[in-house]
Design a protein around this motif. Structure first.
Motif, PDB file in Angstrom:
ATOM      1  N   ALA A  51      37.455  43.648  33.018  1.00 51.12           N
ATOM      2  CA  ALA A  51      38.881  43.319  32.886  1.00 51.12           C
ATOM      3  C   ALA A  51      39.243  43.040  31.427  1.00 51.12           C
ATOM      4  O   ALA A  51      40.255  43.542  30.916  1.00 51.12           O
ATOM      5  CB  ALA A  51      39.213  42.113  33.763  1.00 51.12           C
ATOM      6  N   ALA A 272      36.892  38.958  44.159  1.00 53.38           N
ATOM      7  CA  ALA A 272      37.911  39.632  43.358  1.00 53.38           C
ATOM      8  C   ALA A 272      37.302  40.240  42.096  1.00 53.38           C
ATOM      9  O   ALA A 272      37.633  41.369  41.707  1.00 53.38           O
ATOM     10  CB  ALA A 272      39.022  38.649  42.993  1.00 53.38           C
ATOM     11  N   LEU A 273      36.386  39.523  41.448  1.00 48.39           N
ATOM     12  CA  LEU A 273      35.764  40.028  40.226  1.00 48.39           C
ATOM     13  C   LEU A 273      34.809  41.175  40.525  1.00 48.39           C
ATOM     14  O   LEU A 273      34.708  42.131  39.744  1.00 48.39           O
ATOM     15  CB  LEU A 273      35.038  38.896  39.507  1.00 48.39           C
ATOM     16  CG  LEU A 273      35.962  37.824  38.900  1.00 48.39           C
ATOM     17  CD1 LEU A 273      35.157  36.650  38.378  1.00 48.39           C
ATOM     18  CD2 LEU A 273      36.816  38.428  37.785  1.00 48.39           C
ATOM     19  N   VAL A 276      36.897  44.164  40.907  1.00 49.04           N
ATOM     20  CA  VAL A 276      37.336  44.630  39.584  1.00 49.04           C
ATOM     21  C   VAL A 276      36.249  45.507  38.959  1.00 49.04           C
ATOM     22  O   VAL A 276      36.536  46.554  38.363  1.00 49.04           O
ATOM     23  CB  VAL A 276      37.663  43.433  38.673  1.00 49.04           C
ATOM     24  CG1 VAL A 276      37.759  43.865  37.217  1.00 49.04           C
ATOM     25  CG2 VAL A 276      38.981  42.788  39.103  1.00 49.04           C
ATOM     26  N   PRO A 321      43.688  42.003  41.832  1.00 45.43           N
ATOM     27  CA  PRO A 321      43.310  42.220  40.430  1.00 45.43           C
ATOM     28  C   PRO A 321      42.697  43.604  40.195  1.00 45.43           C
ATOM     29  O   PRO A 321      42.962  44.234  39.169  1.00 45.43           O
ATOM     30  CB  PRO A 321      42.295  41.101  40.156  1.00 45.43           C
ATOM     31  CG  PRO A 321      42.635  40.037  41.148  1.00 45.43           C
ATOM     32  CD  PRO A 321      43.074  40.760  42.375  1.00 45.43           C
ATOM     33  N   ALA A 324      45.451  46.139  40.214  1.00 50.11           N
ATOM     34  CA  ALA A 324      46.225  46.042  38.975  1.00 50.11           C
ATOM     35  C   ALA A 324      45.481  46.702  37.820  1.00 50.11           C
ATOM     36  O   ALA A 324      46.075  47.434  37.009  1.00 50.11           O
ATOM     37  CB  ALA A 324      46.519  44.581  38.656  1.00 50.11           C
ATOM     38  N   LEU A 325      44.165  46.460  37.732  1.00 51.87           N
ATOM     39  CA  LEU A 325      43.383  47.070  36.656  1.00 51.87           C
ATOM     40  C   LEU A 325      43.369  48.586  36.800  1.00 51.87           C
ATOM     41  O   LEU A 325      43.472  49.312  35.798  1.00 51.87           O
ATOM     42  CB  LEU A 325      41.954  46.531  36.672  1.00 51.87           C
ATOM     43  CG  LEU A 325      41.104  46.915  35.456  1.00 51.87           C
ATOM     44  CD1 LEU A 325      41.582  46.171  34.224  1.00 51.87           C
ATOM     45  CD2 LEU A 325      39.630  46.634  35.698  1.00 51.87           C
TER      46      LEU A 325
END
Length: 625
Positions: A51, A272-273, A276, A321, A324-325
């Motif tokens: 990110a 979430a990470l 990502v 997230p 979005a990325l």
């Protein structure tokens, strides 16, 4: 074993990856909290790195080395921060893993770039980051890549390692995937000693030697989707499969916590990470993200204590997230490098009429890869029994998550086949098994937690048998890599060494600003990419070299090369040439006033006719029919 490290320099790429992963683990601890779990912290740290560097790279033209250096500084802070510093038990856990994987690390430390996609885009893109510290754009220097703006999450970690130990390491991507597999092995080891229904704050038992040995076997020898030349090559398949495994574990942990009336916040943030990290591994990863997020909502919503609204909010937010990325990267690609990526067909050109042959092709793959799909069948049998008895406990959630993701992702693949592949390519289920290996570790995760619950009481009643099984796992983890060393070092499969020898012979004759025509008679867009990448990115590197391939070596090819201003031509096979050159050789020629004249000729050594050559590289350009 001639490929074992002989000099300290042979360990440079491995050292880069080890230090990069240590930095990921340490930064990921800021999310995970006081209980160090190196493997989960590493995946969370990778998501943070992805990110940070992606947003920086698309928002500014400043070097990516600035945020990468800040990331390394955060890792140093974690080392000295009392609340985040790993304790002795955590280091011992990591140490046991390192000891048991020493054979794998020794065998793979000197891994060389291999396989077509590595040469076509993955290695050039990784080298571009190290050379320029930015993402490529239309007006920037040539990346020498077929897909210069393919997703970059896998290349970002070797780039981070290059800041610690300088220089581009050609084997870095392969070692990156190997380190990811080690993290997956540690997670499986933790599954064997930690019940999936443990609450987020519950103190966890550290996996010992036996559990760690079993974890290594589960991600390699017992993994139904493990194919060394794909898994350890640096392809995106392994990162997708491993991030999906971690996502499955964290999603189930969050569901269990939510069922118990807790928020599951830590697991959801880590999830979430991980997502990502997943989304920009490769272009198809967006389909996996959507399939997994929908599957998590379906399984969690089925649980009455959670409900559909809470499930959608929790797992939709966890996927947000990553979405979005992905959108940020898409905007960057379409505005800064609009012609630099693969695109879907217009909707009115979708090949709806090819659905029947596509399903037939998929069926053939299922029969050919029966071991993998038998595991899928067992997964659905276990799930059906639990649904029949309305037992959607923690194990049932793992089974449901894996099954739903499998169905949704394969639906995405079918859409991809009819909406992305043109013409005859859309008739077959292109790389259907390879794409399904993305699901292999998630499926194995569900099966392991199911079988574990059945075996644990029995093994507890037979401690001597449990000890013997543990010893066997340790011995196998140490010995199996040695026995399979030749398969693990697929980079020595013919004809790859032949092409590398061509590059080694040719490179000293070239200057960085030379323009070279590669005349490769009978090539199929295979030898050309490998040879060009080796010339550009292997020592001595020549990134400024202007190279253009031809798949024929007749007089027309020589005339075209001269007309386009190429002063040098490399003829990979002199068979049947009209220049008076000996047959069964390669040659470098220079264009002068009298036409093309030989500079050097390199005869091919005799080849054992019984030696098996891999079909990935065309034999014609190498004087082998």
């Amino acid at each position: 074993m001639h490929f074992l490290p002989h000099h300290l320099a042979d360990l440079a790429a491995l050292a880069q990856m080890a230090l990069a992963f240590l930095a990921l683990c340490l930064v990921g601890r800021f999310v995970g909290g006081r209980q160090a779990q190196f493997e989960i912290d590493a995946l969370a740290g990778w998501g943070l790195l992805a990110a940070l560097l992606t947003l920086w790279g698309v928002a500014t033209t400043l070097s990516l080395r600035i945020p990468a250096a800040a990331f390394l500084a955060a890792a140093l802070v974690a080392v000295i921060w009392p609340g985040r510093r790993p304790d002795r038990a955590a280091w011992g856990e990591l140490g046991r893993l390192v000891v048991l994987v020493l054979p794998i690390l020794a065998i793979m430390a000197t891994i060389l770039p291999s396989q077509s996609d590595i040469f076509m885009n993955l290695m050039p893109n990784a080298a571009y980051l190290v050379d320029h510290g930015t993402f490529p754009t239309a007006g920037a220097p040539d990346a020498h890549s077929f897909l210069p703006v393919a997703p970059y999450n896998t290349q970002l970690v070797p780039f981070l390692g290059s800041l610690v130990i300088g220089g581009f390491q050609a084997g870095g991507l392969a070692l990156f995937t190997i380190c990811l597999y080690l993290m997956a092995a540690l997670l499986f080891a933790r599954m064997l000693v930690t019940p999936i229904d443990g609450a987020d704050a519950r103190p966890e038992t550290r996996p010992g030697w036996a559990a760690t040995g079993f974890g290594i076997l589960l991600v390699t020898l017992l993994n139904p989707g493990f194919v060394p030349r794909v898994a350890f090559a640096g392809y995106g398949e392994a990162p997708v499969a491993i991030t999906l495994l971690f996502a499955g574990w964290l999603a189930c942990r969050a569901m269990v916590a939510m069922t118990a009336g807790e928020t599951g916040r830590t697991s959801l943030v880590q999830l979430a990470l991980v997502l990502v990290a997943l989304v920009n591994v490769k272009q198809q990863a967006i389909g996996m993200l959507i399939a997994f997020a929908l599957a998590a909502i379906l399984v969690a919503g089925y649980e009455r204590q959670i409900g559909w609204r809470r499930a959608a909010l929790a797992f939709g937010a966890a996927a947000l997230p990553a979405m979005a990325l992905y959108l940020v990267w898409r905007v960057f690609v379409l505005t800064r490098f609009p012609d630099g990526e693969l695109k879907p067909l217009p909707f009115d050109e979708w090949n709806w009429g090819n659905l029947a042959p596509i399903f037939v092709s998929m069926g053939k793959v299922v029969v050919e890869k029966i071991t993998f799909f038998a595991c899928v069948a067992v997964l659905f049998v276990f799930l059906e029994r639990r649904l029949r008895h309305r037992q959607l406990d923690a194990t049932g959630k793992a089974l449901g998550l894996a099954a739903a993701t499998f169905l949704l992702y394969n639906g995405f693949l079918v859409v991809t086949y009819i909406g992305h592949f043109p013409g005859v390519m859309s008739v077959e289920a292109h790389s259907f098994f390879r794409y399904n290996t993305h699901l292999a570790l998630l499926i194995e995760f569900a099966l392991v937690v199911t079988i574990r619950n059945r075996l644990t009481p029995w093994l507890a009643s037979c401690p001597s048998l449990a000890r013997q099984a543990g010893v066997a796992a340790i011995v196998l983890a140490l010995l199996v890599p040695v026995g399979f060393a030749k398969r693990l070092r697929f980079d020595f499969d013919q004809p790859q060494p032949v092409v590398r020898q061509l590059a080694l012979q040719l490179a000293p004759e070239l200057k960085d600003d030379d323009r070279v025509a590669l005349l490769l008679p009978g090539d199929t867009n295979s030898v050309d990419w490998m040879l060009m990448s080796l010339l550009h990115f292997s020592a001595p590197r020549r990134p400024g070299l202007d190279v253009k391939p031809w798949d024929h070596a007749d007089q027309a090819a020589f005339d075209e090369a001269a007309a386009e201003g190429y002063g040098l031509a490399f003829l990979s096979c002199t068979k049947g040439n009209s220049l008076g050159l000996p047959d069964h050789a390669s040659a470098l020629l220079r264009h002068g006033a009298d036409g093309w004249e030989p500079v050097k000729v390199w005869p091919y050594p005799p080849v054992d006719p019984k030696q098996r050559w891999q079909p990935a590289l065309a034999p014609g350009p190498l004087c082998r029919s």
